[in-house]
Design an enzyme around this catalytic site. Structure first.
Site, PDB file in Angstrom:
ATOM      1  CB  SER A   1      -7.475  -4.026   2.819  1.00 24.89           C
ATOM      2  OG  SER A   1      -7.363  -2.785   3.474  1.00 24.89           O
TER       3      SER A   1
ATOM      4  CB  SER B   1      -8.337  -5.724  -3.546  1.00 22.34           C
ATOM      5  OG  SER B   1      -9.030  -4.501  -3.721  1.00 22.34           O
TER       6      SER B   1
ATOM      7  NE  ARG C   1      -2.872  -1.514   4.342  1.00 14.59           N
ATOM      8  CZ  ARG C   1      -4.111  -1.542   3.914  1.00 14.59           C
ATOM      9  NH1 ARG C   1      -4.895  -2.527   4.245  1.00 14.59           N
ATOM     10  NH2 ARG C   1      -4.559  -0.594   3.123  1.00 14.59           N
TER      11      ARG C   1
ATOM     12  CD1 TRP D   1       7.486   6.419  -2.352  1.00 20.27           C
ATOM     13  CD2 TRP D   1       7.023   6.907  -4.491  1.00 20.27           C
ATOM     14  NE1 TRP D   1       8.672   6.480  -3.041  1.00 20.27           N
ATOM     15  CE2 TRP D   1       8.424   6.779  -4.350  1.00 20.27           C
ATOM     16  CE3 TRP D   1       6.500   7.209  -5.750  1.00 20.27           C
ATOM     17  CZ2 TRP D   1       9.298   6.928  -5.428  1.00 20.27           C
ATOM     18  CZ3 TRP D   1       7.366   7.371  -6.811  1.00 20.27           C
ATOM     19  CH2 TRP D   1       8.742   7.232  -6.651  1.00 20.27           C
TER      20      TRP D   1
ATOM     21  CG  ASN E   1      -7.702  -2.177  -5.255  1.00 22.39           C
ATOM     22  OD1 ASN E   1      -6.716  -2.889  -5.040  1.00 22.39           O
ATOM     23  ND2 ASN E   1      -8.118  -1.283  -4.364  1.00 22.39           N
TER      24      ASN E   1
ATOM     25  CG  HIS F   1      -0.145   2.437  -9.125  1.00 20.72           C
ATOM     26  ND1 HIS F   1      -0.402   1.920  -7.873  1.00 20.72           N
ATOM     27  CD2 HIS F   1      -1.183   3.273  -9.402  1.00 20.72           C
ATOM     28  CE1 HIS F   1      -1.547   2.419  -7.421  1.00 20.72           C
ATOM     29  NE2 HIS F   1      -2.037   3.246  -8.330  1.00 20.72           N
TER      30      HIS F   1
ATOM     31  N   GLY G   1       0.153   5.600  -4.201  1.00 19.35           N
ATOM     32  CA  GLY G   1      -0.422   6.892  -4.555  1.00 19.35           C
ATOM     33  C   GLY G   1       0.172   8.016  -3.712  1.00 19.35           C
TER      34      GLY G   1
ATOM     35  CG  ASP H   1      -2.078   0.973   1.074  1.00 23.93           C
ATOM     36  OD1 ASP H   1      -2.364   1.398  -0.065  1.00 23.93           O
ATOM     37  OD2 ASP H   1      -2.691   1.314   2.100  1.00 23.93           O
TER      38      ASP H   1
END
Ligand code: IPE
Ligand code: IPE
Ligand code: MG
Length: 227
Positions: free
Chosen positions: A191, A63, A183, A23, A66, A35, A21, A18
């Site tokens: 999640s 996921s 995580r 970052w 997503n 990504h 975005g 995770d």
């Protein structure tokens, strides 16, 4: 002469990758760049993981939840999975066998597009002979969907559903229990990832965003199970 220390069984590390975005946002870059860097980091981390006593590395790539993300972002992530499953030469150099888990391609609710399916099938076949670490990528994966699938199949074949029969009908029943669940990016959530397999896992939560998750971070996670 003293006996050598008994070999320790290899560890199963699972990671919820995770923070791509965030970052990117911190660098004023589009989310897609995060990504891209996340996929590069996974390739880097696999090279590190094979030097540790990790038998299984399982990562959450995308996921079942997503799919509601903006179409351009989803398309970018799909392309990155094709790229990831295309890293066959690297995986073969490292003796890594790649696997996938998610909603089976022929199930009515499955959403993995054909071109990603092809990349997945090819990578699995082209690394099938490798005997080292097993890298499992969860894509179009959700634990609830997996458990419903397993319960249905267990009921069909065995009648009474038990923990053993349900476990035997998970997407990849040969995966051992997760020893440590990671995580990244500061969220304290699971999640819908490997709820069944992580029943007894240690959990390593870190503020580090996935693109920055490096050898030091991996070792900190491993220290929870190999003090
Ligand atoms: C993880 O990074 C990648 C996927 C879920 C596909 P995010 O995209 O969730 O990054 P954040 O959480 O917005 O920072
Ligand atoms: C979990 O991250 C899924 C993956 C890493 C693929 P999300 O960013 O989608 O999770 P939530 O929505 O914050 O729980
Ligand atoms: Mg996120």
């Amino acid at each position: 002469m003293t006996d050598p220390a008994p070999a320790r069984p290899p560890v199963h590390v699972a990671a919820i990758m995770d923070g791509n975005g965030r970052w990117a946002r911190r660098r004023n870059l589009p989310r897609t760049e995060g990504h891209t860097e996340g996929e590069e980091n996974l390739a880097r981390l696999v090279r590190v993981a094979v030097t540790r006593d990790i038998g299984w590395l399982t990562v959450f790539g995308f996921s079942t939840e997503n799919w509601v993300r903006p179409r351009t972002e989803v398309r970018h992530i799909l392309g990155l999975h094709r790229k990831l499953f295309g890293r066959v030469a690297e995986l073969n150099d490292l003796n890594v066998r790649i696997q996938w888990m998610g909603r089976p391609f022929d199930s009515p609710d499955a959403r993995t597009p054909k071109y990603v399916q092809r990349a997945i099938r090819k990578a699995i076949a082209d690394t099938a002979q490798n005997t080292g670490m097993v890298l499992t990528v969860a894509f179009d994966y959700g634990s609830h969907a997996e458990m419903v699938w397993a319960a249905r199949h267990a009921a069909r074949s065995e009648g009474a559903v038990t923990p053993a029969s349900l476990g035997a009908h998970l997407y990849l029943p040969e995966l051992p229990p997760v020893d440590v669940l990671v995580r990244t990016s500061g969220e304290l959530r699971i999640s819908n990832f490997m709820l069944w397999q992580s029943a007894g896992a240690e959990i390593y939560f870190t503020d580090c965003a996935w693109p920055d998750f490096d050898a030091g971070e991996l070792d900190a996670a491993l220290a929870l199970v190999r003090p």
